[in-house]
Structures are given as C-alpha cells and as structure tokens.
Design a protein around this motif. Structure first.
Motif, PDB file in Angstrom:
ATOM      1  N   THR A  64      38.756 -59.265  77.525  1.00  0.00           N
ATOM      2  CA  THR A  64      38.545 -59.199  78.976  1.00  0.00           C
ATOM      3  C   THR A  64      39.552 -60.079  79.705  1.00  0.00           C
ATOM      4  OG1 THR A  64      36.197 -58.806  78.634  1.00  0.00           O
ATOM      5  CG2 THR A  64      36.855 -59.549  80.815  1.00  0.00           C
ATOM      6  N   LEU A  65      39.778 -61.269  79.181  1.00  0.00           N
ATOM      7  CA  LEU A  65      40.737 -62.192  79.791  1.00  0.00           C
ATOM      8  C   LEU A  65      42.151 -61.616  79.754  1.00  0.00           C
ATOM      9  CD1 LEU A  65      40.773 -65.055  81.017  1.00  0.00           C
ATOM     10  CD2 LEU A  65      41.369 -65.887  78.754  1.00  0.00           C
ATOM     11  N   ILE A  66      42.538 -61.038  78.635  1.00  0.00           N
ATOM     12  CA  ILE A  66      43.866 -60.429  78.519  1.00  0.00           C
ATOM     13  C   ILE A  66      43.997 -59.260  79.492  1.00  0.00           C
ATOM     14  CG2 ILE A  66      45.322 -59.044  76.980  1.00  0.00           C
ATOM     15  CD1 ILE A  66      44.439 -60.905  74.708  1.00  0.00           C
ATOM     16  N   TYR A  67      42.938 -58.466  79.611  1.00  0.00           N
ATOM     17  CA  TYR A  67      42.952 -57.330  80.536  1.00  0.00           C
ATOM     18  C   TYR A  67      43.153 -57.810  81.974  1.00  0.00           C
ATOM     19  CZ  TYR A  67      41.298 -53.346  83.216  1.00  0.00           C
ATOM     20  OH  TYR A  67      41.197 -52.340  84.111  1.00  0.00           O
ATOM     21  N   MET A  68      42.418 -58.852  82.368  1.00  0.00           N
ATOM     22  CA  MET A  68      42.527 -59.361  83.734  1.00  0.00           C
ATOM     23  C   MET A  68      43.925 -59.914  84.001  1.00  0.00           C
ATOM     24  SD  MET A  68      38.707 -61.013  84.145  1.00  0.00           S
ATOM     25  CE  MET A  68      39.301 -62.330  85.124  1.00  0.00           C
TER      26      MET A  68
END
Length: 188
Positions: A64-68
């Motif tokens: 999720t962090l990488i996506y954001m």
C-alpha cells in the motif's frame, strides 16, 4: 482452525471446518475437547487464515505504501514533464511557425516535437527496467513460494508510461502546432 495448549504448542490439533455456523461448530469442538482432554490446561483456538494474515500484514502495508508513493511520483513526474514540454514548445515556437509557413503538416510538427520526449521515455525505461527487475527479484526470494517476474508486467509499464507521457505532452504540442504562424512571428 488450530487448537493447542495455551502454554506450549507441541500438541497442536488442526481441524478443517465448514464456514457455515462457526460458533456452533466451535462449541461442539470445545465440548468434545473437554470430555476427551487428559489435562485441565486451558487451550487456545486460532484460524489459519488469520495467522497467515498476520504474517503477511507487513507485506500488504508495504504494498500500500509503495502504491501511494508511486502515485505521488507519477503526478510529480507528469508535472515536471508538463513544465519541460512548455519550455521546449516556447523555445521552439518560432521554428514551428517557420515550418508551418514552409508547408509542414500538423503530423510532421507533432512528430518533431514528440520524438524528443519519446526518446527520453525509452531511455528512462531502459534504465529503470533492470533496476526494477533486480529489486523485485530480490524481494520475491524472501518468500517460500514465489512467482517469476513476467515480461508482461514490463510491457504494461512501458505502454502505460508512454500513454501518460504522451497525454501530458500532447496538449502543449498540439496547442503550439495549431497556433497561427503570423501571431508567433509577429514579435520578431
């Protein structure tokens, strides 16, 4: 579902249960466990899917962090590309006007201006692909069961990156191509 002694997990019993009416099934298992158990130690019940969920929670959060951060990076890159396009078009505005007066077609002008950006996209993709492949492969090696990285992922990436870049560049280039040459050259 897993049942085991609360203090030591050497005696673990794994039971497969149907998802319908879990509360009644657990009550039935507890009743039979109490009848058959040779010890009065408390036991604990946990579900394998929850246990696996806890194990991979950090990976999901990292994803999720990488996506954001990827979305933020794409927006920043598009803003930078937009600014670079505006600057390039403003510098070459007189050239575009002269080429139009000499009979250049819109398609030729778009190709001349867009080629530079397409080359930059291909160079950045050529640099980023091996780096991304290496880090993704290293990350996947940490899993007991892992998949191989597909070339299809990189094809989707280059097509998406080209589409986003051309959409970002296209408006400014098209605006410059449609400008009247007399208005552009009048300032000279």
């Amino acid at each position: 579902m897993r049942i085991g002694l609360a203090k030591k997990w050497s005696g673990v019993l794994a039971i497969k249960i149907a998802p319908e009416n879990i509360a009644a099934t657990l009550a039935y298992i507890e009743e039979n466990y109490r009848k058959l158990a040779t010890t009065k130690m408390p036991y604990s019940v946990s579900f394998f899917d929850e246990d696996f969920g806890k194990v991979y929670k950090a990976d999901r959060q990292l994803g999720t962090l990488i996506y954001m951060f990827s979305m933020v990076a794409i927006v920043i890159a598009c803003l930078g590309l937009y600014g670079l396009t505006m600057h390039t078009v403003n510098v070459r505005l007189r050239e575009i006007g002269i080429r139009k007066i000499l009979g250049a077609e819109h398609r030729q002008l778009v190709t001349i201006l867009g080629r530079k950006f397409l080359i930059l996209i291909l160079i950045s993709f050529a640099i980023a692909t091996p780096v991304a492949y290496y880090f993704m492969d290293q990350w996947l090696q940490n899993f007991a069961y892992h998949t191989h990285i597909s070339i299809f992922s990189f094809v989707i990436a280059i097509v998406s990156m080209t589409f986003i870049a051309l959409a970002t560049v296209g408006g400014q280039v098209w605006k410059a191509v449609l400008a009247k040459p007399t208005e552009v050259l009048r300032s000279e």
